[in-house]
Enzyme design. Sequence first.
Site, PDB file in Angstrom:
ATOM      1  N   ASP A   1      48.436  11.488   1.593  1.00 65.12           N
ATOM      2  CA  ASP A   1      49.833  11.067   1.640  1.00 65.12           C
ATOM      3  C   ASP A   1      50.490  11.173   0.266  1.00 65.12           C
ATOM      4  OD1 ASP A   1      48.206   9.120   0.621  1.00 65.12           O
ATOM      5  OD2 ASP A   1      48.803   7.555   2.020  1.00 65.12           O
TER       6      ASP A   1
ATOM      7  N   ASP B   1      40.006  11.662  16.338  1.00 64.50           N
ATOM      8  CA  ASP B   1      38.827  12.175  15.645  1.00 64.50           C
ATOM      9  C   ASP B   1      37.572  11.367  15.989  1.00 64.50           C
ATOM     10  OD1 ASP B   1      39.820  14.361  14.415  1.00 64.50           O
ATOM     11  OD2 ASP B   1      39.721  13.599  12.375  1.00 64.50           O
TER      12      ASP B   1
END
Length: 689
Positions: free
Chosen positions: A418, A265
């Site tokens: 997560d 990214d």
Amino acid sequence: MPPSFFFPAFGKQSSKGGGTPLVVTMENPNNFSLVDITPPPPPTANSSEKEKQRAKNMRQFRWVFLLKVHMAFSVLCWVFSAAFSRLSAAKRRLLSSGDERPGYRGRLLRFIRGFLVAAMVILGFELVAHFKGWYGHNLRVIRPSEIESFLHWAYLQWLAFRADYIARPIKLLSDFCVVLFMIQSVDRFVLCLGCFWIKLKKIKPRIEEEGVIGSGDVEAQVSNFPMVLVQIPMCNEREVYEQSISAVCHLDWPKDRLLIQILDDSDDESVQLLIKNEVSKWSKKGVNILYRHRFIRTGYKAGNLKSAMACDYVKDYEFVAIFDADFQPYPDFLKQTVPHFKGNPELALVQARWSFVNKDENLLTRLQYINLSFHFEVEQQVNGVFLNFFGFNGTAGVWRIKALEESGGWLERTTVEDMDIAIRAHLKGWKFIFLNDVKVLCELPESFEAYRKQQHRWHSGPMQLFRLCLPDIIASKISFWKKTNLIFLFFLLRKLILPFYSFTLFCIILPLTMFIPEAELPIWVICYIPVFMSLLNILPALRSFPFIVPYLLFENTMSVTKFNAMVSGLFQLGSAYEWVVTKKTGRSSETDLLAVAERESAILKQQKLHRQASESGLDLLNKLKAQEGAPTKKKSNHIYHKELALAFLLLTAAARSLLSAQGIHFYFLLFQGVTFLVVGLDLIGEQIS
């Protein structure tokens, strides 16, 4: 060889006019030995031998005394030198540094500053009352004729107002925080008992012996190896991309049953080119590795993983292993984790433990190591064994792709993607396994700025998630006890109550009780229970026992950041969705300092680009050369105003406690105030300038 020094003996001389020689051998200022070289004495009377022995002992005592004085002087010089350097750094920082966010004045900071001003005014009032002899007077026994002045009358009015209107609310709030403190302490104690039981009974996840991956003839068992996808999401990871890619490319797994995705990214074109060249290098060596780059970085890490899982070829793979950019798995990582899925169709996640390459780098990393050791050794292991559930750590874990898909995949709604996927998988009935003996190397933040931003994200995200998933938890079909564990233990107690009472009790109520003696906290609340809890926290890292007091003080200091993050996440304030990639240094081992310097060398980067850059990257190479000649912005440490304001508040309360001769309260406030001062001036962790 250590240096040796020859000295003539002091005191009584021999009959030939010479002294007994004495040799002092010094390996370092803390280690020395004495050797007295004397010829065999002639036969003399007993009294003469005693006198010689006495003279010998006196000579040795003198030299030992001189060397002890030398050692003490060296230690004092070191202490004064360290203190002077810290004071000089603090002075320079106060003169040159600004706020961490210029122009920013948060509500919490304004509250602390107002509290500080009020405390200083009251302290001045109390000092006047103390020296005038008014201190400790009770309004009900003071006659109007005994009032000396308007100031005396105002002081008596303050005593009455304090007792009637302030003391009771403060006492109620402190009692409430103490109850929360005790509940959280019981939770910690129960977790430690569970960890002790696991160690005592040697409980740990086992792999079925039949058909274990990697046993026997590998060629004959290739078909038994499941298809595994390895993902490394990264963003501008210039320091660590090379070592992380190298580590996953060395995983011991059949190459035709393994695919590595580098999910980049980065918005820095130079970093993009470096990562592309590294991927190309390993691809030419026969490694099945792909490079993916997103032009629009939506959803941060969650968006990156979601985009990668949307590829058509992912349907051919059964498991996915995820590693952050600074993680370096050992070659046998997949062989130690993937076999646990065999014969266990309800298993969704196998999580490995983190191992830190820089835990001894500075005081900040040592204190982080204590915290994370307790998290993995106690919290993760106990919850994994007894509940089959824990929060996914976002890295160093292997997921069953079917479980990810059934749970809704990666979502971009919070900064803790997560934990989000772990909660949703748990609500679907999937189970987790934590492997305490499987470790993956990674880094700890070495600067307080990086650690502070990391902790803000870790404590604001769970509160965002709690608001979003509470209805799903209540409506889910899991058992009542699992719902209770999720709501009251996992979220409320460990994510909301802990930062709330830590900040409120030790940073607000405790200094406030110095000015409101009617609501004084008992000694066991501020001393005995915190020390006992710190001892429990430090058990998984016994080598860190000398740091137990700094750990306790630093955790109270970090409660400001955690409380602020918790509130911003719970009420969706401006900083709730702040995402900053944690700064890394690129250490591949604890002693690999040379690799860091080489990685930061512009010359080596140029040579690498010349060798591996394609023709399409020549224009970019020219841009890199131009950037090297441009002046770079000099980094510097920050000033943290909330911590500084609390430092002065606690020191003011410590001064007030002297008036009432409260020993333990004074020492706690003094040391806690100094800790806030050190943190506020950014004198802990990596020093940039």
